[in-house]
Design a protein around this motif. Sequence first.
Motif, PDB file in Angstrom:
ATOM      1  N   HIS A   1      24.982 -10.906  33.777  1.00 35.87           N
ATOM      2  CA  HIS A   1      24.170 -12.022  33.273  1.00 35.87           C
ATOM      3  C   HIS A   1      25.044 -13.135  32.710  1.00 35.87           C
ATOM      4  O   HIS A   1      24.902 -14.308  33.076  1.00 35.87           O
TER       5      HIS A   1
ATOM      6  N   TRP B   1      25.034 -16.206  35.212  1.00 32.81           N
ATOM      7  CA  TRP B   1      24.106 -17.201  34.661  1.00 32.81           C
ATOM      8  C   TRP B   1      24.791 -18.121  33.658  1.00 32.81           C
ATOM      9  O   TRP B   1      24.512 -19.308  33.605  1.00 32.81           O
TER      10      TRP B   1
ATOM     11  N   GLY C   1      26.436 -20.520  36.586  1.00 34.18           N
ATOM     12  CA  GLY C   1      25.282 -21.426  36.569  1.00 34.18           C
ATOM     13  C   GLY C   1      25.636 -22.838  36.147  1.00 34.18           C
ATOM     14  O   GLY C   1      25.402 -23.797  36.903  1.00 34.18           O
TER      15      GLY C   1
ATOM     16  N   TRP D   1      19.533 -28.038  35.749  1.00 35.18           N
ATOM     17  CA  TRP D   1      19.814 -26.756  35.106  1.00 35.18           C
ATOM     18  C   TRP D   1      19.002 -26.612  33.823  1.00 35.18           C
ATOM     19  O   TRP D   1      18.515 -25.526  33.493  1.00 35.18           O
TER      20      TRP D   1
ATOM     21  N   GLU E   1      12.572 -20.580  32.635  1.00 38.22           N
ATOM     22  CA  GLU E   1      12.787 -19.213  32.165  1.00 38.22           C
ATOM     23  C   GLU E   1      12.109 -19.024  30.816  1.00 38.22           C
ATOM     24  O   GLU E   1      11.443 -18.009  30.574  1.00 38.22           O
TER      25      GLU E   1
ATOM     26  N   VAL F   1      19.227 -14.946  40.084  1.00 38.20           N
ATOM     27  CA  VAL F   1      20.670 -14.839  40.300  1.00 38.20           C
ATOM     28  C   VAL F   1      20.991 -14.975  41.781  1.00 38.20           C
ATOM     29  O   VAL F   1      21.901 -15.718  42.184  1.00 38.20           O
TER      30      VAL F   1
ATOM     31  N   LEU G   1      20.288 -18.545  43.015  1.00 34.90           N
ATOM     32  CA  LEU G   1      21.313 -19.486  42.573  1.00 34.90           C
ATOM     33  C   LEU G   1      22.446 -19.569  43.584  1.00 34.90           C
ATOM     34  O   LEU G   1      23.033 -20.631  43.794  1.00 34.90           O
TER      35      LEU G   1
ATOM     36  N   ALA H   1      13.187 -18.276  37.895  1.00 37.86           N
ATOM     37  CA  ALA H   1      13.555 -18.108  36.492  1.00 37.86           C
ATOM     38  C   ALA H   1      12.326 -17.819  35.632  1.00 37.86           C
ATOM     39  O   ALA H   1      12.401 -17.066  34.654  1.00 37.86           O
TER      40      ALA H   1
END
Length: 410
Positions: free
Chosen positions: A234, A238, A242, A257, A264, A298, A301, A314
Amino acid sequence: MSRGLAAMRDRNFRWFFLARAITMITGSMSSIALAFAVLEIDNDARSLSFVLTAFTVSNIVFLLFGGVVADRLPRALIIQTCYVIDILTIGAMAALLFTDSATVMLLVVLSVANGASTAFVLPAMQGIIPQLTTPENLQQANAMLSFVRSAVTIGGPIIAGILVATAGPAWAMVVQAAGWLIAIPVLALVKLPPPAHAGGTTMFHDLRVGWQEFWSRSWLWTIVLAFMVMNAIHVGAWGVVGPYIAKNDDRLGIAGWGWVLSAEGAGVLVMTLILMWFPLKRPLRYGMLGMAAFAIPVTMLGVHPAVVLLAMAAFIAGAGAEVFSTGWNLAMMENVPGEKLSRVSSYDMLGSFVAMPIGTLVFGWLVTQADAATVLIASGIVYACVALVTLLVPSVWRMGRPDGALTRRS
Protein backbone atom coordinates in the motif's frame (compact mmCIF):
# COMPACT_ATOMS: atom_id res chain seq x y z
CA MET A 1 -30.93 9.82 20.57
CA SER A 2 -30.83 7.53 17.52
CA ARG A 3 -28.61 4.46 17.56
CA GLY A 4 -26.22 5.97 15.02
CA LEU A 5 -25.35 8.87 17.36
CA ALA A 6 -25.74 7.04 20.68
CA ALA A 7 -22.07 7.47 21.65
CA MET A 8 -22.64 11.25 21.87
CA ARG A 9 -24.54 10.62 25.13
CA ASP A 10 -21.13 10.32 26.80
CA ARG A 11 -19.57 13.67 27.74
CA ASN A 12 -15.97 12.45 27.45
CA PHE A 13 -16.59 11.05 24.01
CA ARG A 14 -18.14 14.34 22.87
CA TRP A 15 -15.02 16.34 23.81
CA PHE A 16 -12.68 13.71 22.39
CA PHE A 17 -14.74 13.58 19.21
CA LEU A 18 -14.49 17.38 18.82
CA ALA A 19 -10.71 17.41 19.35
CA ARG A 20 -10.21 14.49 16.98
CA ALA A 21 -12.46 16.08 14.37
CA ILE A 22 -10.44 19.30 14.47
CA THR A 23 -7.15 17.49 13.93
CA MET A 24 -8.59 15.30 11.17
CA ILE A 25 -10.05 18.32 9.36
CA THR A 26 -6.88 20.41 9.51
CA GLY A 27 -4.57 17.46 8.90
CA SER A 28 -6.45 16.04 5.91
CA MET A 29 -4.15 17.79 3.45
CA SER A 30 -0.87 16.81 5.10
CA SER A 31 0.01 13.69 3.11
CA ILE A 32 -0.38 15.43 -0.24
CA ALA A 33 1.45 18.51 1.05
CA LEU A 34 4.44 16.48 2.23
CA ALA A 35 4.57 14.32 -0.89
CA PHE A 36 4.64 17.24 -3.29
CA ALA A 37 6.91 19.29 -1.02
CA VAL A 38 9.51 16.57 -1.45
CA LEU A 39 8.91 16.21 -5.18
CA GLU A 40 9.18 19.99 -5.56
CA ILE A 41 12.66 19.85 -4.04
CA ASP A 42 13.71 16.75 -5.99
CA ASN A 43 11.42 15.22 -8.63
CA ASP A 44 12.56 11.69 -7.84
CA ALA A 45 10.38 8.93 -6.36
CA ARG A 46 13.39 7.75 -4.35
CA SER A 47 13.57 11.06 -2.47
CA LEU A 48 9.91 10.73 -1.46
CA SER A 49 10.55 7.16 -0.37
CA PHE A 50 13.44 8.33 1.87
CA VAL A 51 11.22 10.85 3.70
CA LEU A 52 8.37 8.35 4.15
CA THR A 53 10.82 5.69 5.29
CA ALA A 54 12.31 8.02 7.90
CA PHE A 55 8.88 8.63 9.41
CA THR A 56 7.98 4.94 9.41
CA VAL A 57 11.27 3.66 10.84
CA SER A 58 11.11 6.19 13.68
CA ASN A 59 7.51 5.21 14.33
CA ILE A 60 8.41 1.52 14.46
CA VAL A 61 11.37 2.05 16.81
CA PHE A 62 9.25 3.83 19.43
CA LEU A 63 5.93 1.96 19.06
CA LEU A 64 6.39 -0.65 21.79
CA PHE A 65 7.58 1.97 24.26
CA GLY A 66 4.60 4.10 23.28
CA GLY A 67 2.25 1.21 24.08
CA VAL A 68 3.73 0.72 27.56
CA VAL A 69 3.54 4.45 28.33
CA ALA A 70 -0.08 4.62 27.11
CA ASP A 71 -1.08 1.85 29.55
CA ARG A 72 0.70 3.61 32.44
CA LEU A 73 -0.12 7.32 31.99
CA PRO A 74 -3.32 9.27 31.22
CA ARG A 75 -3.87 8.72 27.52
CA ALA A 76 -5.34 12.16 26.83
CA LEU A 77 -2.23 13.77 28.34
CA ILE A 78 0.02 11.66 26.11
CA ILE A 79 -1.90 12.77 23.03
CA GLN A 80 -1.69 16.43 24.06
CA THR A 81 2.06 16.23 24.62
CA CYS A 82 2.62 14.62 21.25
CA TYR A 83 0.53 17.30 19.55
CA VAL A 84 2.97 19.90 20.89
CA ILE A 85 5.84 17.98 19.28
CA ASP A 86 3.86 17.74 16.03
CA ILE A 87 3.26 21.49 16.00
CA LEU A 88 6.99 22.09 16.29
CA THR A 89 7.99 19.61 13.57
CA ILE A 90 5.26 20.56 11.10
CA GLY A 91 5.83 24.25 11.75
CA ALA A 92 9.55 23.79 11.09
CA MET A 93 8.77 22.08 7.76
CA ALA A 94 6.52 24.97 6.75
CA ALA A 95 9.14 27.56 7.76
CA LEU A 96 11.81 25.80 5.70
CA LEU A 97 9.52 25.71 2.67
CA PHE A 98 8.53 29.37 3.06
CA THR A 99 12.18 30.43 3.17
CA ASP A 100 13.30 28.11 0.35
CA SER A 101 15.66 26.45 2.83
CA ALA A 102 14.10 22.99 2.70
CA THR A 103 16.19 20.03 1.63
CA VAL A 104 15.27 16.37 1.44
CA MET A 105 17.65 15.64 4.34
CA LEU A 106 16.06 18.27 6.59
CA LEU A 107 12.60 16.84 5.85
CA VAL A 108 13.96 13.40 6.68
CA VAL A 109 15.16 14.64 10.09
CA LEU A 110 11.84 16.32 10.89
CA SER A 111 9.96 13.23 9.74
CA VAL A 112 11.96 11.18 12.25
CA ALA A 113 10.74 13.42 15.09
CA ASN A 114 7.17 13.34 13.77
CA GLY A 115 7.26 9.56 13.47
CA ALA A 116 8.45 9.17 17.07
CA SER A 117 5.61 11.38 18.29
CA THR A 118 3.04 9.37 16.35
CA ALA A 119 4.36 6.17 17.97
CA PHE A 120 2.96 7.41 21.29
CA VAL A 121 -0.28 8.83 19.89
CA LEU A 122 -1.48 5.71 18.07
CA PRO A 123 -1.55 3.25 21.01
CA ALA A 124 -3.05 5.95 23.23
CA MET A 125 -5.80 6.63 20.67
CA GLN A 126 -6.60 2.93 20.40
CA GLY A 127 -6.73 2.47 24.15
CA ILE A 128 -8.73 5.56 25.04
CA ILE A 129 -11.88 4.97 22.96
CA PRO A 130 -13.32 2.13 25.13
CA GLN A 131 -12.88 4.45 28.13
CA LEU A 132 -15.06 7.12 26.53
CA THR A 133 -18.28 5.21 25.87
CA THR A 134 -20.22 2.04 26.71
CA PRO A 135 -19.60 -1.37 25.06
CA GLU A 136 -22.89 -1.30 23.14
CA ASN A 137 -21.92 2.06 21.60
CA LEU A 138 -18.37 1.10 20.54
CA GLN A 139 -19.29 0.42 16.91
CA GLN A 140 -21.10 3.75 16.64
CA ALA A 141 -18.19 5.61 18.30
CA ASN A 142 -15.68 4.12 15.87
CA ALA A 143 -17.99 4.74 12.92
CA MET A 144 -18.54 8.37 13.91
CA LEU A 145 -14.80 8.99 14.06
CA SER A 146 -14.42 7.31 10.69
CA PHE A 147 -17.27 9.41 9.32
CA VAL A 148 -15.40 12.64 10.09
CA ARG A 149 -12.14 11.18 8.80
CA SER A 150 -13.71 10.17 5.51
CA ALA A 151 -15.69 13.39 5.14
CA VAL A 152 -12.58 15.53 5.40
CA THR A 153 -10.65 13.09 3.23
CA ILE A 154 -13.09 13.86 0.42
CA GLY A 155 -12.53 17.60 0.49
CA GLY A 156 -9.01 17.69 1.92
CA PRO A 157 -7.12 16.20 -1.03
CA ILE A 158 -9.02 18.37 -3.51
CA ILE A 159 -8.25 21.53 -1.56
CA ALA A 160 -4.68 20.35 -1.00
CA GLY A 161 -4.20 19.67 -4.71
CA ILE A 162 -5.39 23.16 -5.56
CA LEU A 163 -3.46 24.78 -2.70
CA VAL A 164 -0.23 22.95 -3.48
CA ALA A 165 -0.52 23.78 -7.17
CA THR A 166 -1.16 27.48 -6.52
CA ALA A 167 0.31 28.60 -3.18
CA GLY A 168 2.64 25.71 -2.35
CA PRO A 169 2.60 22.89 0.22
CA ALA A 170 3.76 25.03 3.17
CA TRP A 171 0.31 26.57 3.67
CA ALA A 172 -1.29 23.17 4.13
CA MET A 173 1.23 22.46 6.88
CA VAL A 174 0.37 25.76 8.61
CA VAL A 175 -3.30 24.76 8.67
CA GLN A 176 -2.42 21.39 10.19
CA ALA A 177 -0.30 22.93 12.96
CA ALA A 178 -3.13 25.36 13.80
CA GLY A 179 -5.56 22.48 14.19
CA TRP A 180 -3.27 20.66 16.60
CA LEU A 181 -2.96 23.89 18.63
CA ILE A 182 -6.75 24.17 18.98
CA ALA A 183 -7.18 20.49 19.85
CA ILE A 184 -4.86 20.57 22.88
CA PRO A 185 -7.17 22.56 25.22
CA VAL A 186 -10.24 20.69 23.97
CA LEU A 187 -8.64 17.38 24.99
CA ALA A 188 -8.08 18.85 28.46
CA LEU A 189 -11.87 18.66 28.95
CA VAL A 190 -11.79 14.84 28.74
CA LYS A 191 -11.93 13.59 32.35
CA LEU A 192 -11.05 9.93 32.87
CA PRO A 193 -10.12 7.86 35.94
CA PRO A 194 -6.42 7.09 36.54
CA PRO A 195 -4.99 4.24 34.45
CA ALA A 196 -5.73 0.78 35.83
CA HIS A 197 -2.07 -0.10 35.29
CA ALA A 198 -0.21 2.38 37.49
CA GLY A 199 3.30 0.98 37.20
CA GLY A 200 5.28 -0.98 39.78
CA THR A 201 6.73 -3.25 37.11
CA THR A 202 9.54 -2.81 34.63
CA MET A 203 9.00 -1.82 31.03
CA PHE A 204 10.27 -5.22 29.89
CA HIS A 205 7.78 -7.01 32.12
CA ASP A 206 4.98 -4.93 30.65
CA LEU A 207 6.19 -5.68 27.14
CA ARG A 208 6.28 -9.40 27.90
CA VAL A 209 2.70 -9.32 29.23
CA GLY A 210 1.61 -7.44 26.11
CA TRP A 211 3.31 -10.02 23.90
CA GLN A 212 1.59 -12.89 25.70
CA GLU A 213 -1.79 -11.22 25.15
CA PHE A 214 -0.95 -10.63 21.49
CA TRP A 215 0.36 -14.13 20.71
CA SER A 216 -2.49 -15.93 22.49
CA ARG A 217 -4.98 -14.79 19.82
CA SER A 218 -4.53 -16.47 16.43
CA TRP A 219 -6.88 -14.04 14.67
CA LEU A 220 -4.75 -11.13 15.85
CA TRP A 221 -1.29 -12.25 14.77
CA THR A 222 -2.60 -13.80 11.54
CA ILE A 223 -4.04 -10.51 10.33
CA VAL A 224 -1.02 -8.56 11.56
CA LEU A 225 1.25 -10.83 9.50
CA ALA A 226 -0.98 -10.26 6.47
CA PHE A 227 -0.83 -6.50 6.94
CA MET A 228 2.94 -6.67 7.14
CA VAL A 229 2.82 -7.47 3.43
CA MET A 230 -0.29 -5.50 2.53
CA ASN A 231 0.89 -2.25 4.11
CA ALA A 232 4.27 -2.53 2.39
CA ILE A 233 2.42 -2.77 -0.92
CA HIS A 234 0.00 0.00 0.00
CA VAL A 235 2.62 2.54 1.03
CA GLY A 236 4.81 1.70 -1.93
CA ALA A 237 2.24 1.44 -4.71
CA TRP A 238 -0.23 4.07 -3.48
CA GLY A 239 2.00 6.35 -1.43
CA VAL A 240 5.12 6.49 -3.65
CA VAL A 241 4.20 5.34 -7.15
CA GLY A 242 0.79 7.07 -7.06
CA PRO A 243 2.09 10.65 -6.58
CA TYR A 244 4.96 9.94 -9.00
CA ILE A 245 2.53 8.88 -11.74
CA ALA A 246 0.26 11.83 -10.90
CA LYS A 247 3.10 14.28 -11.39
CA ASN A 248 4.40 12.72 -14.60
CA ASP A 249 1.32 11.31 -16.39
CA ASP A 250 -1.15 13.80 -17.88
CA ARG A 251 -3.97 11.26 -17.73
CA LEU A 252 -3.94 11.68 -13.94
CA GLY A 253 -2.11 14.84 -12.84
CA ILE A 254 -1.76 16.32 -9.34
CA ALA A 255 -5.33 17.64 -9.21
CA GLY A 256 -6.62 14.33 -10.58
CA TRP A 257 -4.78 12.44 -7.86
CA GLY A 258 -6.56 14.63 -5.33
CA TRP A 259 -9.91 13.61 -6.85
CA VAL A 260 -8.93 9.94 -6.67
CA LEU A 261 -8.02 10.20 -2.98
CA SER A 262 -11.24 12.08 -2.37
CA ALA A 263 -13.22 9.29 -4.04
CA GLU A 264 -11.53 6.82 -1.72
CA GLY A 265 -12.66 8.99 1.18
CA ALA A 266 -16.19 9.08 -0.24
CA GLY A 267 -16.28 5.28 -0.19
CA VAL A 268 -15.26 5.33 3.45
CA LEU A 269 -17.91 7.97 4.17
CA VAL A 270 -20.75 5.98 2.66
CA MET A 271 -19.71 2.86 4.53
CA THR A 272 -19.45 4.70 7.86
CA LEU A 273 -23.04 5.87 7.47
CA ILE A 274 -24.10 2.27 6.98
CA LEU A 275 -22.07 1.03 9.95
CA MET A 276 -23.45 3.72 12.26
CA TRP A 277 -26.85 2.05 12.06
CA PHE A 278 -26.27 -1.59 11.14
CA PRO A 279 -24.29 -3.93 13.43
CA LEU A 280 -21.24 -5.67 11.99
CA LYS A 281 -21.83 -9.25 13.10
CA ARG A 282 -18.70 -10.81 11.53
CA PRO A 283 -16.10 -8.04 11.88
CA LEU A 284 -13.01 -9.87 10.61
CA ARG A 285 -14.63 -11.96 7.88
CA TYR A 286 -16.23 -8.98 6.17
CA GLY A 287 -13.27 -6.78 7.01
CA MET A 288 -10.70 -8.86 5.15
CA LEU A 289 -13.05 -9.26 2.18
CA GLY A 290 -13.30 -5.48 2.14
CA MET A 291 -9.52 -5.04 2.27
CA ALA A 292 -9.05 -7.31 -0.75
CA ALA A 293 -10.91 -4.70 -2.83
CA PHE A 294 -7.89 -2.38 -2.64
CA ALA A 295 -6.26 -4.56 -5.28
CA ILE A 296 -8.65 -3.02 -7.84
CA PRO A 297 -7.37 0.60 -7.81
CA VAL A 298 -3.74 -0.54 -7.43
CA THR A 299 -4.05 -2.61 -10.59
CA MET A 300 -5.93 0.12 -12.45
CA LEU A 301 -3.28 2.68 -11.51
CA GLY A 302 -0.86 0.63 -13.57
CA VAL A 303 -3.19 -0.40 -16.41
CA HIS A 304 -4.97 2.89 -17.13
CA PRO A 305 -4.55 5.79 -14.66
CA ALA A 306 -7.49 7.82 -15.94
CA VAL A 307 -9.13 9.94 -13.26
CA VAL A 308 -12.76 8.79 -13.53
CA LEU A 309 -12.15 5.04 -13.63
CA LEU A 310 -9.47 5.19 -10.96
CA ALA A 311 -11.75 7.27 -8.73
CA MET A 312 -14.53 4.67 -9.06
CA ALA A 313 -12.14 1.89 -8.08
CA ALA A 314 -10.84 3.97 -5.17
CA PHE A 315 -14.42 4.49 -3.95
CA ILE A 316 -14.96 0.72 -3.75
CA ALA A 317 -11.64 0.24 -1.99
CA GLY A 318 -12.45 2.98 0.51
CA ALA A 319 -15.76 1.34 1.41
CA GLY A 320 -14.02 -2.01 1.91
CA ALA A 321 -11.26 -0.48 4.01
CA GLU A 322 -13.82 1.07 6.36
CA VAL A 323 -15.49 -2.29 6.94
CA PHE A 324 -12.11 -3.62 8.02
CA SER A 325 -11.20 -0.55 10.08
CA THR A 326 -14.39 -0.65 12.13
CA GLY A 327 -14.31 -4.44 12.37
CA TRP A 328 -10.70 -4.51 13.52
CA ASN A 329 -11.21 -1.84 16.15
CA LEU A 330 -14.22 -3.74 17.49
CA ALA A 331 -12.31 -7.03 17.56
CA MET A 332 -9.47 -5.42 19.52
CA MET A 333 -11.62 -3.42 21.93
CA GLU A 334 -14.07 -6.26 22.65
CA ASN A 335 -11.50 -9.05 23.06
CA VAL A 336 -8.43 -7.46 24.67
CA PRO A 337 -8.51 -6.25 28.32
CA GLY A 338 -8.61 -2.47 28.46
CA GLU A 339 -5.60 -2.14 30.79
CA LYS A 340 -3.46 -4.01 28.23
CA LEU A 341 -5.04 -2.66 25.06
CA SER A 342 -2.41 -0.03 24.25
CA ARG A 343 0.43 -2.54 24.60
CA VAL A 344 -1.31 -5.13 22.45
CA SER A 345 -2.13 -2.39 19.93
CA SER A 346 1.53 -1.41 19.82
CA TYR A 347 2.46 -4.99 18.85
CA ASP A 348 -0.29 -4.89 16.24
CA MET A 349 1.07 -1.63 14.84
CA LEU A 350 4.69 -2.77 15.00
CA GLY A 351 3.96 -5.90 12.98
CA SER A 352 1.73 -4.04 10.55
CA PHE A 353 4.22 -1.19 10.02
CA VAL A 354 7.58 -2.96 10.18
CA ALA A 355 7.80 -3.73 6.45
CA MET A 356 6.55 -0.32 5.31
CA PRO A 357 10.04 1.21 5.09
CA ILE A 358 10.99 -1.68 2.84
CA GLY A 359 7.90 -1.02 0.75
CA THR A 360 8.70 2.66 0.28
CA LEU A 361 12.32 1.99 -0.62
CA VAL A 362 11.63 -0.99 -2.87
CA PHE A 363 8.84 0.70 -4.81
CA GLY A 364 10.85 3.91 -5.08
CA TRP A 365 13.61 1.85 -6.68
CA LEU A 366 11.33 -0.41 -8.76
CA VAL A 367 9.57 2.47 -10.51
CA THR A 368 12.94 3.70 -11.80
CA GLN A 369 14.04 0.23 -12.94
CA ALA A 370 10.92 -1.51 -14.27
CA ASP A 371 7.70 -0.74 -16.07
CA ALA A 372 5.31 0.83 -13.58
CA ALA A 373 2.29 -1.01 -15.02
CA THR A 374 3.91 -4.42 -14.50
CA VAL A 375 4.91 -3.53 -10.95
CA LEU A 376 1.42 -2.33 -10.02
CA ILE A 377 -0.45 -5.25 -11.63
CA ALA A 378 1.75 -7.77 -9.80
CA SER A 379 1.27 -5.81 -6.58
CA GLY A 380 -2.51 -5.90 -6.93
CA ILE A 381 -2.52 -9.68 -7.38
CA VAL A 382 -0.28 -10.30 -4.38
CA TYR A 383 -2.31 -7.90 -2.23
CA ALA A 384 -5.61 -9.66 -2.97
CA CYS A 385 -4.18 -13.12 -2.36
CA VAL A 386 -2.66 -12.18 1.01
CA ALA A 387 -5.91 -10.55 2.18
CA LEU A 388 -8.07 -13.51 1.19
CA VAL A 389 -5.83 -16.26 2.60
CA THR A 390 -6.47 -14.97 6.14
CA LEU A 391 -10.06 -16.18 5.80
CA LEU A 392 -8.76 -19.76 5.98
CA VAL A 393 -7.99 -19.23 9.68
CA PRO A 394 -11.06 -20.36 11.67
CA SER A 395 -10.84 -17.60 14.30
CA VAL A 396 -10.83 -14.96 11.56
CA TRP A 397 -13.73 -16.48 9.65
CA ARG A 398 -15.91 -17.27 12.68
CA MET A 399 -15.37 -14.33 15.03
CA GLY A 400 -18.65 -12.74 16.07
CA ARG A 401 -19.68 -10.03 18.54
CA PRO A 402 -20.67 -10.14 22.22
CA ASP A 403 -24.44 -10.32 22.63
CA GLY A 404 -24.66 -6.95 24.39
CA ALA A 405 -22.77 -5.23 21.58
CA LEU A 406 -25.54 -6.07 19.11
CA THR A 407 -28.36 -4.78 21.28
CA ARG A 408 -30.30 -2.06 19.51
CA ARG A 409 -30.92 1.19 21.36
CA SER A 410 -33.17 4.00 20.27
